[in-house]
Scaffold this motif. Structure first.
Motif, mmCIF file in Angstrom:
data_model
loop_
_atom_site.group_PDB
_atom_site.id
_atom_site.type_symbol
_atom_site.label_atom_id
_atom_site.label_comp_id
_atom_site.label_asym_id
_atom_site.label_seq_id
_atom_site.Cartn_x
_atom_site.Cartn_y
_atom_site.Cartn_z
ATOM 1 N N GLN A 11 0.839 -1.202 0.000
ATOM 2 C CA GLN A 11 0.000 0.000 0.000
ATOM 3 C C GLN A 11 0.881 1.261 0.000
ATOM 4 O OE1 GLN A 11 -2.706 0.479 3.322
ATOM 5 N NE2 GLN A 11 -3.625 2.235 2.281
ATOM 6 N N VAL A 12 1.973 1.210 0.751
ATOM 7 C CA VAL A 12 2.878 2.376 0.774
ATOM 8 C C VAL A 12 3.475 2.562 -0.618
ATOM 9 C CG1 VAL A 12 4.954 3.395 1.825
ATOM 10 C CG2 VAL A 12 3.412 2.012 3.234
ATOM 11 N N ARG A 15 1.547 4.198 -3.421
ATOM 12 C CA ARG A 15 1.330 5.639 -3.297
ATOM 13 C C ARG A 15 2.562 6.473 -3.656
ATOM 14 N NH1 ARG A 15 -3.196 7.313 -0.154
ATOM 15 N NH2 ARG A 15 -4.593 5.556 0.080
ATOM 16 N N GLU A 109 -2.772 15.200 5.512
ATOM 17 C CA GLU A 109 -3.647 14.062 5.808
ATOM 18 C C GLU A 109 -4.728 14.362 6.833
ATOM 19 O OE1 GLU A 109 -3.708 11.138 4.171
ATOM 20 O OE2 GLU A 109 -2.191 12.065 2.889
ATOM 21 N N ASP A 180 -4.685 5.644 9.258
ATOM 22 C CA ASP A 180 -4.053 4.532 8.556
ATOM 23 C C ASP A 180 -2.559 4.856 8.451
ATOM 24 O OD1 ASP A 180 -2.990 2.843 6.610
ATOM 25 O OD2 ASP A 180 -4.955 2.616 5.645
ATOM 26 N N SER A 182 -0.139 3.323 7.037
ATOM 27 C CA SER A 182 0.496 3.135 5.719
ATOM 28 C C SER A 182 0.293 4.385 4.856
ATOM 29 C CB SER A 182 -0.100 1.922 5.002
ATOM 30 O OG SER A 182 0.075 0.772 5.781
ATOM 31 N N VAL A 183 -0.918 4.941 4.941
ATOM 32 C CA VAL A 183 -1.227 6.151 4.159
ATOM 33 C C VAL A 183 -0.352 7.307 4.650
ATOM 34 C CG1 VAL A 183 -3.031 7.850 3.644
ATOM 35 C CG2 VAL A 183 -3.583 5.407 3.662
ATOM 36 N N ALA A 186 3.310 6.881 3.533
ATOM 37 C CA ALA A 186 3.491 7.252 2.118
ATOM 38 C C ALA A 186 3.486 8.772 1.960
ATOM 39 C CB ALA A 186 2.394 6.613 1.270
ATOM 40 N N ALA A 187 2.602 9.443 2.692
ATOM 41 C CA ALA A 187 2.532 10.911 2.585
ATOM 42 C C ALA A 187 3.835 11.550 3.072
ATOM 43 C CB ALA A 187 1.337 11.436 3.395
#
Ligand code: BTN
Length: 267
Positions: A11-12, A15, A109, A180, A182-183, A186-187
């Motif tokens: 998931q990372v 993104r 985020e 989250d 993982s989100v 990634a950000a």
């Protein structure tokens, strides 16, 4: 969402853009310290920049100045990556760049606006949200650096060493719901990719301006130590080479970033 959901490397990766500086993501259930682990690996084999190690739990997490970094398993982001240090003689820039990358990503985020406590801390509502520990790595003729970051995401560590007498905070507490991780990871990496891109062009001024906007110290009374002397006064500014301009009883003094340490400040 389940606040204890495991980090998901796929998931990372999905993104991150194809040209992103991160090329390899490894997520470990437990590690002593992701910074230490990257250094150990680099001691065994030559490593290329772009490797990221994240750990769901750190058993001996390290903070700056010999402190311990505590985090709750599956609740925080604790990770380290290897990247080129474009300003090896001024290690403060990469540390600041990473702290700003985290602050900007949190803002994107969540809409919350973290502050930066010079030189490496990320603060929210006057409490410590996270920090950066950057450690140089000599590898062949490349100036590399291990950048480690810890962010309290969905819970606060129960035992966190008091720093300047201030308690920790986690994002969930202020945002109101679990995030989250993982989100968010990634950000942060996407912000860091942009910052490294600008550093590769030799630019640092944008970092200084971003620090000034988010600075927790400007306008506040603070105490610093520099070459065994104490300096007390109101912080006026962060200088071009990441020093501190302070108004003391005997006048204005610039404390160099490399030798000055913040002892305490009044939030
Ligand atoms: C600080 O605020 O003093 C810096 C904290 C840095 C903690 C991170 S967590 C991931 C990486 N591994 C470590 O052992 N430390 C850094």
């Amino acid at each position: 969402m389940d606040p204890k959901e495991a980090l998901d490397a796929d998931q990372v990766s999905r993104r991150l853009k194809p040209s992103h500086f991160i090329r390899e993501i490894e997520i470990l259930k437990s590690a002593p310290s992701t910074n230490t682990l990257l250094h150990e690996r680099a001691g065994r084999e030559p490593l290329e920049p772009g490797i990221l190690l994240a750990a769901e739990e750190q058993t001996t997490g390290k903070g700056r100045m010999g402190r311990v970094w505590h985090s709750e398993p599956y609740q925080a982001l604790t990770f380290s990556f290897l990247c080129i240090n474009y300003f090896p003689s001024k290690p403060g820039w990469i540390t600041l760049g990473a702290a700003l990358a985290a602050a900007m990503a949190v803002e994107d985020e969540t809409g919350l606006s973290p502050g930066i406590k010079w030189p490496n801390d990320i603060y929210l509502e006057g409490k410590k949200l996270g920090g950066v520990l950057a450690e140089a790595l000599c590898s062949g003729d490349q100036d590399l650096v291990v950048v480690g970051m810890g962010i309290n995401v969905n819970s606060c560590p129960e035992k966190m060493e008091a720093q300047e007498g201030l308690s920790p905070v986690c994002l969930r507490e202020v945002h109101g719901s679990a995030l989250d991780r993982s989100v968010l990871l990634a950000a942060i990496l996407n912000s860091m990719d942009k910052i490294l891109g600008q550093m590769a062009q030799g630019e640092t001024h944008f970092l200084l301006n971003a620090l000034r906007k988010r600075s927790l110290l400007i306008g506040r009374p603070a105490v610093f130590e520099c070459k065994k002397a104490r300096y007390q006064g109101k912080v006026l500014d962060h200088t071009e080479d990441l020093g501190i301009l302070i108004e003391t009883e005997i006048g204005r003094v610039v404390l160099p970033g490399e030798t000055a340490t913040l002892i305490r400040f009044q939030p």
